[in-house]
Design a protein around this motif. Structure first.
Motif: not given
Length: 269
Positions: A99-118
């Motif tokens: 509970g002390t850390h976080q994940l930061k990431v930069k994202m883009k897609a070439n059209s409407a996209g969907y990913l999942e973090f887990g």
């Protein structure tokens, strides 16, 4: 971190051209930063040492050099259809549920996209648990929406690894870069912290929860007891109507406009 050779295990029962790229003998770390610039396009399944890649049914995951957020390289995931799943598994970390850390990431897609973090256990695809769905509508890293920050509930079991999955539900090409597992800023509560003194009540609750001060709360996510996101509220009010939740233990995460997160354990009767 110990660097080692990686090898690929073919899994024909999981689908044509399915496989898992496995890195062995990697020690747990408490933080990491990766911009992928030590790796080049375009072999399938390439990820940094101590990361892993899962590819099922002809899914694509490579290192791409197409306009990265920084430097020369980035991750690229593309499924081209339902069932073509790729999972990029991050290195083992010792504080995944602290509970002390976080994940930061930069994202883009070439059209409407969907990913999942887990998170995932031992790179086994069936063990992947979604913590948050990621809708990606920006096509450039210059867009403010490209910067994503994810928190991890303390209920995630020990021994799990963070991962990003393309479930194959979008034909978009997904790109991400500049991944950092870092301490949550301003975690220590003080008088200058906008989350100072904010509370939720009652606990236990029946149908509604109340927030003592809502003005700086940007959004709310609610996780169940095993860490899955069960509800997201983008524009919360001081009273949360939660009659659609079943009885049980939940973690209510207040996301503040300064990107800090405050989490509360709540029980619904």
């Amino acid at each position: 971190m110990i660097k080692n050779l990686s090898f690929k295990i073919c899994l024909p029962l999981l689908g044509i051209l399915g496989g898992i790229s496995v890195n062995a003998q990697c020690n747990e770390v408490s933080s990491f930063s990766e911009n992928f610039d030590a790796y080049s396009c375009c072999a399938m399944g390439v990820v940094p040492t101590c990361w892993d890649s899962v590819l099922l049914n002809g899914a694509s995951q490579i290192i791409s050099s197409t306009s990265p957020a920084s430097g020369t390289s980035q991750i690229y995931q593309n499924g081209y259809g339902t069932g073509k799943i790729s999972i990029v598994v991050m290195p083992p970390i010792s504080n995944i549920n602290a509970g002390t850390h976080q994940l930061k990431v930069k994202m883009k897609a070439n059209s409407a996209g969907y990913l999942e973090f887990g998170y995932i256990k031992d790179n086994i695809p069936e063990t992947f648990v979604v913590l948050q769905g990621i809708n990606i509508n920006n096509t450039s890293y210059n867009d403010a929406a490209s910067q994503r920050t994810f928190t991890v509930p303390t209920t995630v079991p020990d021994g799990m690894r963070l991962a990003i999955r393309n479930p194959g539900t979008s034909f978009a090409g997904h790109y991400w870069d500049d991944v950092v597992w870092e301490p949550i800023p301003n975690l220590a509560t003080n008088e200058n912290d906008i989350s100072f003194g904010v509370s939720i009540y009652p606990n236990p609750f029946n149908e509604t929860l109340k927030i003592s001060d809502i003005k700086d709360v940007k959004s709310i996510t609610i996780n169940d007891a095993v860490g899955r996101v069960v509800k997201t509220i983008e524009k919360p009010t001081a009273i949360l109507e939660l009659n659609d939740l079943q009885k049980g233990v939940y973690f209510v995460n207040l996301h503040f406009r300064n990107e800090t997160v405050k989490s509360f354990k709540s029980i619904k009767n």
